[in-house]
Design a protein around this motif. Structure first.
Motif, PDB file in Angstrom:
ATOM      1  N   SER A 162     -22.803  13.378  -0.777  1.00  0.00           N
ATOM      2  CA  SER A 162     -22.539  12.028  -1.269  1.00  0.00           C
ATOM      3  C   SER A 162     -21.342  11.357  -0.622  1.00  0.00           C
ATOM      4  O   SER A 162     -21.110  10.168  -0.855  1.00  0.00           O
ATOM      5  N   SER A 163     -20.576  12.124   0.188  1.00  0.00           N
ATOM      6  CA  SER A 163     -19.320  11.595   0.750  1.00  0.00           C
ATOM      7  C   SER A 163     -18.453  11.006  -0.349  1.00  0.00           C
ATOM      8  O   SER A 163     -17.878   9.920  -0.224  1.00  0.00           O
ATOM      9  N   LEU A 164     -18.365  11.747  -1.437  1.00  0.00           N
ATOM     10  CA  LEU A 164     -17.739  11.238  -2.655  1.00  0.00           C
ATOM     11  C   LEU A 164     -16.282  10.843  -2.441  1.00  0.00           C
ATOM     12  O   LEU A 164     -15.810   9.845  -2.992  1.00  0.00           O
ATOM     13  N   LEU A 165     -15.566  11.626  -1.656  1.00  0.00           N
ATOM     14  CA  LEU A 165     -14.132  11.383  -1.497  1.00  0.00           C
ATOM     15  C   LEU A 165     -13.806  10.476  -0.315  1.00  0.00           C
ATOM     16  O   LEU A 165     -12.632  10.328   0.046  1.00  0.00           O
ATOM     17  N   SER A 166     -14.818   9.883   0.279  1.00  0.00           N
ATOM     18  CA  SER A 166     -14.583   9.016   1.441  1.00  0.00           C
ATOM     19  C   SER A 166     -14.504   7.540   1.076  1.00  0.00           C
ATOM     20  O   SER A 166     -14.256   6.704   1.940  1.00  0.00           O
ATOM     21  N   THR A 167     -14.741   7.229  -0.202  1.00  0.00           N
ATOM     22  CA  THR A 167     -14.657   5.842  -0.665  1.00  0.00           C
ATOM     23  C   THR A 167     -13.774   5.766  -1.890  1.00  0.00           C
ATOM     24  O   THR A 167     -13.598   6.742  -2.622  1.00  0.00           O
ATOM     25  N   TRP A 168     -13.225   4.582  -2.132  1.00  0.00           N
ATOM     26  CA  TRP A 168     -12.396   4.391  -3.320  1.00  0.00           C
ATOM     27  C   TRP A 168     -13.213   4.561  -4.596  1.00  0.00           C
ATOM     28  O   TRP A 168     -12.720   5.051  -5.602  1.00  0.00           O
ATOM     29  N   GLU A 169     -14.480   4.123  -4.533  1.00  0.00           N
ATOM     30  CA  GLU A 169     -15.328   4.281  -5.710  1.00  0.00           C
ATOM     31  C   GLU A 169     -15.543   5.761  -6.022  1.00  0.00           C
ATOM     32  O   GLU A 169     -15.524   6.182  -7.196  1.00  0.00           O
ATOM     33  N   GLY A 170     -15.753   6.551  -4.990  1.00  0.00           N
ATOM     34  CA  GLY A 170     -15.945   7.985  -5.190  1.00  0.00           C
ATOM     35  C   GLY A 170     -14.701   8.666  -5.710  1.00  0.00           C
ATOM     36  O   GLY A 170     -14.769   9.549  -6.588  1.00  0.00           O
ATOM     37  N   ILE A 171     -13.545   8.259  -5.191  1.00  0.00           N
ATOM     38  CA  ILE A 171     -12.284   8.826  -5.670  1.00  0.00           C
ATOM     39  C   ILE A 171     -12.053   8.453  -7.128  1.00  0.00           C
ATOM     40  O   ILE A 171     -11.637   9.294  -7.941  1.00  0.00           O
ATOM     41  N   ALA A 172     -12.357   7.192  -7.479  1.00  0.00           N
ATOM     42  CA  ALA A 172     -12.197   6.750  -8.868  1.00  0.00           C
ATOM     43  C   ALA A 172     -13.121   7.530  -9.797  1.00  0.00           C
ATOM     44  O   ALA A 172     -12.738   7.920 -10.911  1.00  0.00           O
ATOM     45  N   PHE A 173     -14.354   7.779  -9.323  1.00  0.00           N
ATOM     46  CA  PHE A 173     -15.298   8.575 -10.120  1.00  0.00           C
ATOM     47  C   PHE A 173     -14.770   9.991 -10.327  1.00  0.00           C
ATOM     48  O   PHE A 173     -14.850  10.539 -11.436  1.00  0.00           O
TER      49      PHE A 173
END
Length: 380
Positions: free
Chosen positions: A327-338
């Motif tokens: 998901s590349s979760l930590l590559s976007t601000w939205e993913g980091i916020a999640f």
């Protein structure tokens, strides 16, 4: 050395919450698909599934905090533990008494069929409460007009239980605190009853109902007395997460169900007499440092709970890694916020679980007129 709570709560919380939700989902599927076809098969499979979650808490006691439970019981009873149905009664001394019971059940091979009569609020606790519901725990509202029928139906469900079970009942109705002890002492003095020093007065209605309805298929009562040494703080879930060890002493006496009186009044008096004996045992321990004349049994520290935690950790760790990678979760601000939101949610849920076991938060005391305050406290 004590570990900062948050350092343990976050990783252990992620492990417990995620594995617990998986176990809850498995239990729900079994409940929907298997139980309507065969209740016996459902119970046998559910026992194994529930232990996949409950063994994580055994690991916390045995391997993380290193809490030592010293068991005093005669050899004959020790051999029977886990091989027969039993009703357990115990003084409610610490915040983790129920976990001590789980340790004994795990050592006896009946962890997944260790049941309890609990307050209804526990049923709604995330993960653990839901798992208890699927395992047929009996939940009460602390109103006898409602609880009487709940107990009867709960006992009827256990008549055809396909494997040895333990049903735990804390007949004091609440955890021991000094304020509740003072209320119990005042109440006992006003009624001419033996004045307790280390236990609360038992509430016998539930016990009488238990014995009356289960004596035909439950052969024994396990009379458990739990003591915490004076030179250490009482064990709590928070202290466990911090890796703080302690010692808990537990004596178990087996009473054949057939030896109990036949009448309700007789059964209630038997329970009261047992608690007078418990009080004397605890008084002797706290004044003379002598706990029990029964044999100290070696209950060991089985590796099963450690293996379960290692396997869960590997499976969930791999799953989380692949999910983040996919998901590349930590590559976007939205993913980091999640991710941050998820971690905060884990901490909140674990805090709820920890606070639910806190004796200072159990059964709030109400301010009542002097002539009724003590009786109300006893009934809580």
């Amino acid at each position: 050395m004590a570990i900062p709570a948050v350092v343990a709560i976050v990783p252990v919380g992620i492990l417990f919450i995620l594995s617990g939700l998986i176990v809850n989902l498995m239990q729900a599927v079994l409940f929907i698909l298997i139980r309507p076809i065969s209740k016996k098969l459902y119970r046998k499979i559910n026992k194994v599934v529930a232990e996949l979650l409950w063994l994580e808490l055994i690991w916390l006691i045995d391997w993380w905090a290193g809490i030592k439970v010293e068991l005093y019981v005669d050899s004959e009873t020790f051999k029977l533990m886990g091989k027969e149905h039993a009703l357990l009664i115990c003084n409610h001394r610490s915040d983790i008494d129920w976990l001590v019971g789980w340790v004994m059940a795990q050592r006896s091979g009946c962890l997944g069929s260790a049941l309890a009569i609990m307050k209804k609020e526990a049923m709604f606790l995330p993960v653990i409460g839901w798992s208890m519901w699927f395992c047929e725990y009996v939940f009460l509202e602390r109103s006898w007009s409602k609880d009487e029928s709940t107990l009867k139906s709960g006992f009827r469900r256990l008549e055809d239980f396909p494997m040895p079970f333990w049903l735990a009942l804390f007949v004091e109705g609440t955890r021991f605190t000094q304020s509740k002890l003072m209320a119990a002492q005042e109440y006992a003095a006003s009624r001419g009853l033996p004045i307790p020093r280390n236990v609360l007065l038992p509430r016998t209605k539930g016990f009488v109902s238990s014995v009356s309805h289960m004596r035909s298929f439950v052969p024994a009562i396990y009379d458990c007395t739990l003591a915490i040494p004076n030179n250490q703080p009482p064990p709590t879930l928070l202290r466990m997460f911090r890796g703080q060890s302690s010692v808990i002493k537990l004596q178990i006496r087996r009473h054949p169900m057939q030896d109990l009186p036949e009448t309700g009044d007789g059964i209630g008096q038997w329970c009261k007499d047992v608690f007078v004996t418990k009080d004397a045992l605890l008084e002797k321990y706290y004044t003379k440092a002598t706990f029990s004349e029964l044999q100290l049994q070696n209950i060991g520290r089985p590796i099963k709970s450690l293996l379960v935690v290692i396997i869960w950790s590997c499976l969930l760790g791999y799953g989380i890694f692949k999910f983040i990678q996919w998901s590349s979760l930590l590559s976007t601000w939205e993913g980091i916020a999640f991710s941050v939101t998820f971690l905060v949610l884990v901490v909140i849920l674990m805090q709820i679980l920890i606070q639910s076991s806190d004796s200072e938060r159990s059964t709030p005391l109400k301010v009542l007129p002097k002539d009724s305050v003590t009786e109300q406290l006893i009934q809580q």
